[in-house]
Scaffold this motif. Structure first.
Motif, PDB file in Angstrom:
ATOM      1  N   HIS A 138      -4.017   1.099   8.034  1.00 52.03           N
ATOM      2  CA  HIS A 138      -3.434   1.952   7.488  1.00 52.03           C
ATOM      3  C   HIS A 138      -2.776   2.301   7.885  1.00 52.03           C
ATOM      4  O   HIS A 138      -1.392   2.340   6.750  1.00 52.03           O
ATOM      5  CB  HIS A 138      -4.516   3.631   7.713  1.00 52.03           C
ATOM      6  CG  HIS A 138      -3.649   4.905   6.906  1.00 52.03           C
ATOM      7  ND1 HIS A 138      -4.374   4.986   5.693  1.00 52.03           N
ATOM      8  CD2 HIS A 138      -3.478   5.943   7.158  1.00 52.03           C
ATOM      9  CE1 HIS A 138      -4.199   5.983   4.875  1.00 52.03           C
ATOM     10  NE2 HIS A 138      -3.253   6.453   6.091  1.00 52.03           N
ATOM     11  N   TRP A 139      -1.956   2.370   8.575  1.00 50.05           N
ATOM     12  CA  TRP A 139      -0.367   2.052   9.425  1.00 50.05           C
ATOM     13  C   TRP A 139      -0.011   0.840   8.538  1.00 50.05           C
ATOM     14  O   TRP A 139       1.361   1.156   8.421  1.00 50.05           O
ATOM     15  CB  TRP A 139      -0.899   2.397  10.367  1.00 50.05           C
ATOM     16  CG  TRP A 139      -0.475   3.328  11.417  1.00 50.05           C
ATOM     17  CD1 TRP A 139      -1.882   4.440  11.923  1.00 50.05           C
ATOM     18  CD2 TRP A 139       0.271   4.459  11.615  1.00 50.05           C
ATOM     19  NE1 TRP A 139      -1.412   5.413  12.115  1.00 50.05           N
ATOM     20  CE2 TRP A 139      -0.012   5.615  12.341  1.00 50.05           C
ATOM     21  CE3 TRP A 139       1.402   4.377  10.894  1.00 50.05           C
ATOM     22  CZ2 TRP A 139       0.413   7.146  12.511  1.00 50.05           C
ATOM     23  CZ3 TRP A 139       2.481   5.730  10.996  1.00 50.05           C
ATOM     24  CH2 TRP A 139       1.865   7.146  11.987  1.00 50.05           C
TER      25      TRP A 139
ATOM     26  N   LEU B 143       1.215   1.829   5.268  1.00 53.51           N
ATOM     27  CA  LEU B 143       2.189   2.572   5.007  1.00 53.51           C
ATOM     28  C   LEU B 143       3.406   2.831   5.458  1.00 53.51           C
ATOM     29  O   LEU B 143       4.648   2.295   5.049  1.00 53.51           O
ATOM     30  CB  LEU B 143       1.533   4.380   6.581  1.00 53.51           C
ATOM     31  CG  LEU B 143       1.234   4.733   5.415  1.00 53.51           C
ATOM     32  CD1 LEU B 143       0.510   6.149   7.240  1.00 53.51           C
ATOM     33  CD2 LEU B 143       0.772   5.816   4.776  1.00 53.51           C
TER      34      LEU B 143
ATOM     35  N   GLN C  42       4.508   0.455   2.297  1.00 51.11           N
ATOM     36  CA  GLN C  42       5.598   1.323   1.054  1.00 51.11           C
ATOM     37  C   GLN C  42       6.473   1.859   1.657  1.00 51.11           C
ATOM     38  O   GLN C  42       6.909   2.252   1.433  1.00 51.11           O
ATOM     39  CB  GLN C  42       4.542   2.631   1.397  1.00 51.11           C
ATOM     40  CG  GLN C  42       4.655   3.339   0.140  1.00 51.11           C
ATOM     41  CD  GLN C  42       3.365   4.122  -0.247  1.00 51.11           C
ATOM     42  OE1 GLN C  42       2.264   4.521   0.325  1.00 51.11           O
ATOM     43  NE2 GLN C  42       3.138   5.625  -1.229  1.00 51.11           N
ATOM     44  N   ALA C  43       7.230   2.576   3.017  1.00 53.64           N
ATOM     45  CA  ALA C  43       8.005   2.588   3.327  1.00 53.64           C
ATOM     46  C   ALA C  43       9.138   2.190   3.352  1.00 53.64           C
ATOM     47  O   ALA C  43      10.517   2.063   3.178  1.00 53.64           O
ATOM     48  CB  ALA C  43       7.751   3.195   5.035  1.00 53.64           C
TER      49      ALA C  43
ATOM     50  N   LEU D 171       4.337   8.816  -0.017  1.00 57.93           N
ATOM     51  CA  LEU D 171       4.219   8.123   0.772  1.00 57.93           C
ATOM     52  C   LEU D 171       4.502   9.026   2.088  1.00 57.93           C
ATOM     53  O   LEU D 171       3.363   8.644   3.232  1.00 57.93           O
ATOM     54  CB  LEU D 171       5.872   7.271   1.260  1.00 57.93           C
ATOM     55  CG  LEU D 171       5.730   6.497   2.893  1.00 57.93           C
ATOM     56  CD1 LEU D 171       5.097   5.709   3.513  1.00 57.93           C
ATOM     57  CD2 LEU D 171       7.362   6.426   3.365  1.00 57.93           C
TER      58      LEU D 171
ATOM     59  N   ASP E  72       2.982  12.416   1.621  1.00 60.05           N
ATOM     60  CA  ASP E  72       1.473  13.067   1.054  1.00 60.05           C
ATOM     61  C   ASP E  72       1.060  12.319   2.209  1.00 60.05           C
ATOM     62  O   ASP E  72      -0.335  12.344   2.683  1.00 60.05           O
ATOM     63  CB  ASP E  72       0.963  12.394  -0.784  1.00 60.05           C
ATOM     64  CG  ASP E  72      -0.422  12.922  -0.498  1.00 60.05           C
ATOM     65  OD1 ASP E  72      -0.955  13.929   0.385  1.00 60.05           O
ATOM     66  OD2 ASP E  72      -0.230  12.649  -1.224  1.00 60.05           O
ATOM     67  N   ARG E  73       0.597  10.536   2.202  1.00 56.33           N
ATOM     68  CA  ARG E  73      -0.341   9.547   2.186  1.00 56.33           C
ATOM     69  C   ARG E  73       0.121   9.532   4.395  1.00 56.33           C
ATOM     70  O   ARG E  73      -1.058   9.473   5.150  1.00 56.33           O
ATOM     71  CB  ARG E  73      -0.098   8.436   2.455  1.00 56.33           C
ATOM     72  CG  ARG E  73      -0.737   8.075   0.721  1.00 56.33           C
ATOM     73  CD  ARG E  73      -0.345   6.635   0.511  1.00 56.33           C
ATOM     74  NE  ARG E  73      -1.519   5.600   1.471  1.00 56.33           N
ATOM     75  CZ  ARG E  73      -1.621   4.688   1.523  1.00 56.33           C
ATOM     76  NH1 ARG E  73      -0.228   4.217   0.465  1.00 56.33           N
ATOM     77  NH2 ARG E  73      -2.212   3.797   1.937  1.00 56.33           N
ATOM     78  N   ALA E  74       1.569  10.072   4.968  1.00 57.34           N
ATOM     79  CA  ALA E  74       1.765  10.332   6.417  1.00 57.34           C
ATOM     80  C   ALA E  74       1.293  11.677   6.831  1.00 57.34           C
ATOM     81  O   ALA E  74       1.131  11.523   8.100  1.00 57.34           O
ATOM     82  CB  ALA E  74       3.184   9.657   6.927  1.00 57.34           C
TER      83      ALA E  74
ATOM     84  N   GLN F  38       0.477  12.747  10.855  1.00 58.11           N
ATOM     85  CA  GLN F  38       0.809  12.507  11.723  1.00 58.11           C
ATOM     86  C   GLN F  38       0.476  14.378  12.299  1.00 58.11           C
ATOM     87  O   GLN F  38       0.711  15.032  12.916  1.00 58.11           O
ATOM     88  CB  GLN F  38       2.218  13.205  10.581  1.00 58.11           C
ATOM     89  CG  GLN F  38       3.038  12.246  10.241  1.00 58.11           C
ATOM     90  CD  GLN F  38       4.434  12.447   9.774  1.00 58.11           C
ATOM     91  OE1 GLN F  38       4.475  13.541   8.564  1.00 58.11           O
ATOM     92  NE2 GLN F  38       5.344  12.155   9.826  1.00 58.11           N
TER      93      GLN F  38
END
Length: 124
Positions: free
Chosen positions: A7-8, A11, A14-15, A50, A52-54, A58
């Motif tokens: 998942h990371w 992300l 995507q970042a 991004l 929303d998913r992060a 957090q």
């Protein structure tokens, strides 16, 4: 089942994509060129998705509030852009008042459409 590290990694990819779009938009603006509206919208969709998913990741850090605020502001930015430019592509128009209560749902709708329309876009 997707692992937390997968998942990371998704992300981070995507970042990177969002950052590349930001760099290109900045180049266009610096050169005095008209910024490509389609590219700007793509940036807004991917940036909001991004955030929303992060945000849930957090929650376990000292950045929980920042993640929620960031996701909310990015969602409102996309919603405002689509309302002003009539560029929403999902089945429920940006002008629909339901999005006022939950703009993140609008982001999810628009990101799903983007992913389905773009085979190069990661589905994670």
């Amino acid at each position: 089942m997707t692992s937390r590290s997968d998942h990371w990694r998704a992300l981070l990819r995507q970042a990177h994509d969002v950052e590349q779009l930001s760099v290109e938009l900045t180049r266009q603006a610096e050169r005095g060129r008209t910024v490509d509206g389609r590219l700007q919208r793509r940036y807004l969709v991917l940036r909001a998705a991004l955030a929303d998913r992060a945000a849930p990741l957090q929650q376990q850090t000292d950045f929980a509030l920042f993640g929620e605020v960031d996701a909310g502001l990015a969602a409102l930015g996309l919603l405002q852009w689509d309302r002003e430019h009539g560029t929403g592509r999902g089945p429920v128009a940006a002008a629909d008042p339901r999005w006022d209560a939950n703009p993140l749902r609008y982001v999810r709708q628009e990101h799903a459409v983007l992913v389905l329309d773009d085979p190069e876009q990661p589905h994670g």
